[in-house]
Design a protein around this motif. Structure first.
Motif, PDB file in Angstrom:
ATOM      1  N   GLU A   1       0.830  -1.212   0.000  1.00 44.31           N
ATOM      2  CA  GLU A   1       0.000   0.000   0.000  1.00 44.31           C
ATOM      3  C   GLU A   1       0.854   1.248   0.000  1.00 44.31           C
ATOM      4  O   GLU A   1       0.440   2.305  -0.484  1.00 44.31           O
ATOM      5  CB  GLU A   1      -0.926  -0.012   1.214  1.00 44.31           C
ATOM      6  N   LEU A   2       2.073   1.158   0.533  1.00 43.90           N
ATOM      7  CA  LEU A   2       2.965   2.309   0.550  1.00 43.90           C
ATOM      8  C   LEU A   2       3.344   2.738  -0.859  1.00 43.90           C
ATOM      9  O   LEU A   2       3.575   3.918  -1.117  1.00 43.90           O
ATOM     10  CB  LEU A   2       4.228   1.964   1.348  1.00 43.90           C
ATOM     11  N   VAL A   3       3.392   1.800  -1.790  1.00 42.83           N
ATOM     12  CA  VAL A   3       3.697   2.130  -3.183  1.00 42.83           C
ATOM     13  C   VAL A   3       2.425   2.182  -4.017  1.00 42.83           C
ATOM     14  O   VAL A   3       2.464   2.052  -5.242  1.00 42.83           O
ATOM     15  CB  VAL A   3       4.695   1.110  -3.782  1.00 42.83           C
ATOM     16  N   HIS A   4       1.262   2.325  -3.332  1.00 47.55           N
ATOM     17  CA  HIS A   4      -0.041   2.467  -3.996  1.00 47.55           C
ATOM     18  C   HIS A   4      -0.422   1.203  -4.771  1.00 47.55           C
ATOM     19  O   HIS A   4      -0.977   1.284  -5.868  1.00 47.55           O
ATOM     20  CB  HIS A   4      -0.049   3.677  -4.920  1.00 47.55           C
ATOM     21  N   GLY A   5      -0.122   0.049  -4.181  1.00 50.35           N
ATOM     22  CA  GLY A   5      -0.523  -1.202  -4.794  1.00 50.35           C
ATOM     23  C   GLY A   5      -1.596  -1.906  -3.973  1.00 50.35           C
ATOM     24  O   GLY A   5      -2.052  -1.406  -2.945  1.00 50.35           O
ATOM     25  N   THR A   6      -1.994  -3.083  -4.431  1.00 48.44           N
ATOM     26  CA  THR A   6      -3.024  -3.867  -3.735  1.00 48.44           C
ATOM     27  C   THR A   6      -2.538  -5.299  -3.575  1.00 48.44           C
ATOM     28  O   THR A   6      -1.777  -5.822  -4.407  1.00 48.44           O
ATOM     29  CB  THR A   6      -4.342  -3.864  -4.513  1.00 48.44           C
ATOM     30  N   LEU A   7      -3.000  -5.953  -2.510  1.00 50.30           N
ATOM     31  CA  LEU A   7      -2.626  -7.336  -2.227  1.00 50.30           C
ATOM     32  C   LEU A   7      -3.876  -8.146  -1.914  1.00 50.30           C
ATOM     33  O   LEU A   7      -4.721  -7.718  -1.127  1.00 50.30           O
ATOM     34  CB  LEU A   7      -1.656  -7.394  -1.037  1.00 50.30           C
ATOM     35  N   HIS A   8      -3.977  -9.318  -2.533  1.00 56.41           N
ATOM     36  CA  HIS A   8      -5.055 -10.255  -2.251  1.00 56.41           C
ATOM     37  C   HIS A   8      -4.435 -11.612  -1.939  1.00 56.41           C
ATOM     38  O   HIS A   8      -3.599 -12.110  -2.702  1.00 56.41           O
ATOM     39  CB  HIS A   8      -6.000 -10.376  -3.452  1.00 56.41           C
ATOM     40  N   ALA A   9      -4.844 -12.190  -0.833  1.00 53.94           N
ATOM     41  CA  ALA A   9      -4.303 -13.487  -0.437  1.00 53.94           C
ATOM     42  C   ALA A   9      -5.419 -14.338   0.143  1.00 53.94           C
ATOM     43  O   ALA A   9      -6.267 -13.842   0.898  1.00 53.94           O
ATOM     44  CB  ALA A   9      -3.181 -13.314   0.593  1.00 53.94           C
ATOM     45  N   GLY A  10      -5.432 -15.631  -0.214  1.00 55.21           N
ATOM     46  CA  GLY A  10      -6.464 -16.509   0.304  1.00 55.21           C
ATOM     47  C   GLY A  10      -6.456 -17.857  -0.380  1.00 55.21           C
ATOM     48  O   GLY A  10      -5.716 -18.089  -1.349  1.00 55.21           O
ATOM     49  N   PRO A  11      -7.266 -18.779   0.130  1.00 57.90           N
ATOM     50  CA  PRO A  11      -7.341 -20.121  -0.465  1.00 57.90           C
ATOM     51  C   PRO A  11      -7.841 -20.065  -1.901  1.00 57.90           C
ATOM     52  O   PRO A  11      -8.591 -19.167  -2.282  1.00 57.90           O
ATOM     53  CB  PRO A  11      -8.337 -20.845   0.442  1.00 57.90           C
ATOM     54  N   THR A  12      -7.428 -21.037  -2.701  1.00 56.69           N
ATOM     55  CA  THR A  12      -7.848 -21.134  -4.092  1.00 56.69           C
ATOM     56  C   THR A  12      -8.787 -22.319  -4.266  1.00 56.69           C
ATOM     57  O   THR A  12      -8.826 -23.229  -3.417  1.00 56.69           O
ATOM     58  CB  THR A  12      -6.625 -21.299  -5.008  1.00 56.69           C
ATOM     59  N   PRO A  13      -9.565 -22.353  -5.345  1.00 54.16           N
ATOM     60  CA  PRO A  13     -10.539 -23.438  -5.527  1.00 54.16           C
ATOM     61  C   PRO A  13      -9.928 -24.835  -5.556  1.00 54.16           C
ATOM     62  O   PRO A  13     -10.612 -25.820  -5.235  1.00 54.16           O
ATOM     63  CB  PRO A  13     -11.190 -23.095  -6.878  1.00 54.16           C
ATOM     64  N   ASP A  14      -8.661 -24.962  -5.936  1.00 59.70           N
ATOM     65  CA  ASP A  14      -8.056 -26.285  -6.013  1.00 59.70           C
ATOM     66  C   ASP A  14      -7.533 -26.776  -4.670  1.00 59.70           C
ATOM     67  O   ASP A  14      -6.890 -27.841  -4.600  1.00 59.70           O
ATOM     68  CB  ASP A  14      -6.923 -26.293  -7.043  1.00 59.70           C
ATOM     69  N   GLY A  15      -7.760 -26.009  -3.584  1.00 62.04           N
ATOM     70  CA  GLY A  15      -7.305 -26.409  -2.272  1.00 62.04           C
ATOM     71  C   GLY A  15      -5.970 -25.826  -1.881  1.00 62.04           C
ATOM     72  O   GLY A  15      -5.487 -26.055  -0.767  1.00 62.04           O
ATOM     73  N   GLY A  16      -5.367 -25.104  -2.773  1.00 61.87           N
ATOM     74  CA  GLY A  16      -4.093 -24.479  -2.469  1.00 61.87           C
ATOM     75  C   GLY A  16      -4.285 -23.080  -1.902  1.00 61.87           C
ATOM     76  O   GLY A  16      -5.329 -22.739  -1.327  1.00 61.87           O
ATOM     77  N   PHE A  17      -3.256 -22.253  -2.080  1.00 63.04           N
ATOM     78  CA  PHE A  17      -3.287 -20.893  -1.544  1.00 63.04           C
ATOM     79  C   PHE A  17      -2.634 -19.974  -2.576  1.00 63.04           C
ATOM     80  O   PHE A  17      -1.685 -20.364  -3.263  1.00 63.04           O
ATOM     81  CB  PHE A  17      -2.523 -20.825  -0.221  1.00 63.04           C
ATOM     82  N   GLY A  18      -3.177 -18.768  -2.666  1.00 67.24           N
ATOM     83  CA  GLY A  18      -2.652 -17.828  -3.653  1.00 67.24           C
ATOM     84  C   GLY A  18      -2.418 -16.454  -3.069  1.00 67.24           C
ATOM     85  O   GLY A  18      -3.159 -15.992  -2.201  1.00 67.24           O
ATOM     86  N   VAL A  19      -1.372 -15.819  -3.544  1.00 65.18           N
ATOM     87  CA  VAL A  19      -1.052 -14.431  -3.181  1.00 65.18           C
ATOM     88  C   VAL A  19      -0.906 -13.664  -4.484  1.00 65.18           C
ATOM     89  O   VAL A  19      -0.128 -14.054  -5.369  1.00 65.18           O
ATOM     90  CB  VAL A  19       0.255 -14.346  -2.360  1.00 65.18           C
ATOM     91  N   GLU A  20      -1.665 -12.584  -4.611  1.00 66.85           N
ATOM     92  CA  GLU A  20      -1.621 -11.773  -5.824  1.00 66.85           C
ATOM     93  C   GLU A  20      -1.446 -10.312  -5.445  1.00 66.85           C
ATOM     94  O   GLU A  20      -2.221  -9.771  -4.653  1.00 66.85           O
ATOM     95  CB  GLU A  20      -2.899 -11.951  -6.643  1.00 66.85           C
ATOM     96  N   ALA A  21      -0.443  -9.671  -6.019  1.00 63.91           N
ATOM     97  CA  ALA A  21      -0.166  -8.262  -5.749  1.00 63.91           C
ATOM     98  C   ALA A  21      -0.063  -7.519  -7.067  1.00 63.91           C
ATOM     99  O   ALA A  21       0.541  -8.008  -8.026  1.00 63.91           O
ATOM    100  CB  ALA A  21       1.129  -8.107  -4.960  1.00 63.91           C
ATOM    101  N   THR A  22      -0.663  -6.342  -7.096  1.00 53.19           N
ATOM    102  CA  THR A  22      -0.588  -5.463  -8.270  1.00 53.19           C
ATOM    103  C   THR A  22      -0.050  -4.121  -7.817  1.00 53.19           C
ATOM    104  O   THR A  22      -0.587  -3.510  -6.887  1.00 53.19           O
ATOM    105  CB  THR A  22      -1.960  -5.289  -8.929  1.00 53.19           C
ATOM    106  N   MET A  23       1.004  -3.658  -8.473  1.00 50.53           N
ATOM    107  CA  MET A  23       1.657  -2.401  -8.101  1.00 50.53           C
ATOM    108  C   MET A  23       1.908  -1.558  -9.343  1.00 50.53           C
ATOM    109  O   MET A  23       2.025  -2.095 -10.455  1.00 50.53           O
ATOM    110  CB  MET A  23       3.000  -2.686  -7.410  1.00 50.53           C
TER     111      MET A  23
END
Length: 404
Positions: free
Chosen positions: A368-390
């Motif tokens: 957020e300090l560089v004006h980006g966004t972060l989304h993290a959470g479980p995925t439909p296949d049972g795994g986990f995902g982290v997605e960041a856009t900056m």
């Protein structure tokens, strides 16, 4: 922003009202004998009265077609004049009256106020000259008729020129005021930028110096001590100090002025992280799309920390999982995605307990300090995902050597 006045927002309704007013006024004055109306009206007189009403009604479009309105009323005045002399179709009750309706005053106003180009005004001058000659009837010398006729046709253009000059003056003053307001905002922004640079310099001079001394002392203690516990604590203190210096460098860089030509350090960092993760039992595949140089240094380091934190979490919470790291470089943004498959076994309680549980929160704050966004959470296949856009570019001052 204030709304425009009612008559400006509903100008067509105003013009329709003006047309109706002059239609009634000229009809009443004509029937009252103040114009060309004969003492014994016949069919041609009533027909001309209807034509006059139609000509006056064209004032409803005086803003859309001002030259047309002026031409129509001039043509009607010429028709009445020719009907009186030489055709002799009409015999006015009062020979000293003007044959032109009062609507010609408003018609003469339009081309000079609403004209868009110089060509429109030149054409309007020609039409006005013709109208003046027809109204004043110089071939029937009458000082009173000529004077009143010239005044009637000149009043509209004079008012139009006055209001047009006033409008231009108001627009010029408004533009000058807006320009002064923009300059004031620019000066305020410049002052804020200079203050941010000054604060960054003070942070660099004070905090960096102290933390550097702490790192050096911790390094010296690690070398001189013989106790393993003390040596390990000193190493951890030194590593924490180095990380603090790195993060402080990023923060100070954001406060600094924009610089050009910044290079990204991602070339080997992400590949090294993926190789390290694979070597210790968590297979990681790195996929990059686009040009790495599109990411500025702060964004590159932030992407590196995202991947490092995500891989660390996978090793702790999803043993045996496979990881895919995808980094997409665009001209305006950088997108980092880390996805792991479902774990192959149960995570170790001792390993999970080593973390503070605040890694993602701290990472989100950094993004957020560089004006980006972060989304993290479980995925439909049972795994986990982290997605960041900056954003791809965040200004720093490192490229000019401000921060050692």
């Amino acid at each position: 922003m204030r709304d425009r006045p009612w008559h400006c927002r509903h100008w067509f309704a105003v013009d329709v009202g003006v047309a109706a007013f002059f239609l009634l006024l000229d009809t009443w004055l004509t029937l009252a004998g103040a114009s060309w109306w004969p003492a014994d009206p016949d069919t041609p007189a009533w027909i001309l009265l209807g034509i006059q009403a139609a000509a006056c009604s064209t004032l409803a479009v005086r803003r859309l077609a001002p030259l047309t309105v002026l031409t129509v009323l001039a043509g009607f005045t010429l028709l009445v004049t020719l009907s009186i002399s030489p055709f002799g179709v009409l015999t006015p009750a009062h020979d000293a009256n003007l044959w032109a309706p009062f609507a010609t005053v408003v018609a003469a106003y339009g081309p000079f106020f609403y004209g868009r180009t110089r060509q429109d005004r030149r054409t309007a001058l020609i039409a006005l000259a013709v109208l003046t000659i027809v109204v004043a009837r110089p071939w029937e010398p009458s000082l009173m008729v000529i004077m009143i006729g010239v005044l009637r046709t000149a009043l509209g253009p004079l008012l139009a020129l006055y209001f047009d000059a006033r409008r231009r003056l108001v627009l010029a003053l408004t533009e000058r005021a807006e320009r002064a307001e923009r300059e004031r905002h620019l000066l305020a922004e410049q002052a804020r930028t200079e203050e941010r640079a000054r604060l960054a310099g003070e942070m660099h001079d004070v905090v960096t110096h102290r933390v550097s001394l702490m790192v050096l002392q911790a390094g010296a203690l690690r070398i001189t001590t013989t106790e393993e516990t003390t040596k390990q604590a000193a190493e951890e203190l030194r590593a924490a100090g180095c990380q603090a210096l790195d993060e402080l460098r990023d923060l100070i860089g954001i406060l600094r002025t924009k610089t050009e030509g910044e290079q990204t350090p991602l070339a080997a960092g992400l590949a090294a992280l993926a190789a390290e993760s694979t070597a210790i039992g968590t297979p990681a595949e790195l996929r990059e799309q686009g040009d790495r140089s599109l990411a500025s240094p702060v964004v590159a380091r932030t992407a590196y920390r995202i991947v490092r934190e995500a891989l660390t979490n996978v090793r702790k919470h999803a043993p045996g999982a496979r990881v895919t790291v995808r980094v997409e470089y665009h001209e305006t943004r950088v997108r980092v995605t880390v996805h792991n498959t479902p774990p192959a076994g149960e995570p170790s309680d001792s390993l999970v307990g080593t973390g503070s549980g605040l890694g993602l929160d701290h990472l989100r704050q950094r993004i957020e300090l560089v004006h980006g966004t972060l989304h993290a959470g479980p995925t439909p296949d049972g795994g986990f995902g982290v997605e960041a856009t900056m954003p791809a570019y965040v200004p720093t001052a490192e490229s000019v050597g401000v921060i050692p």
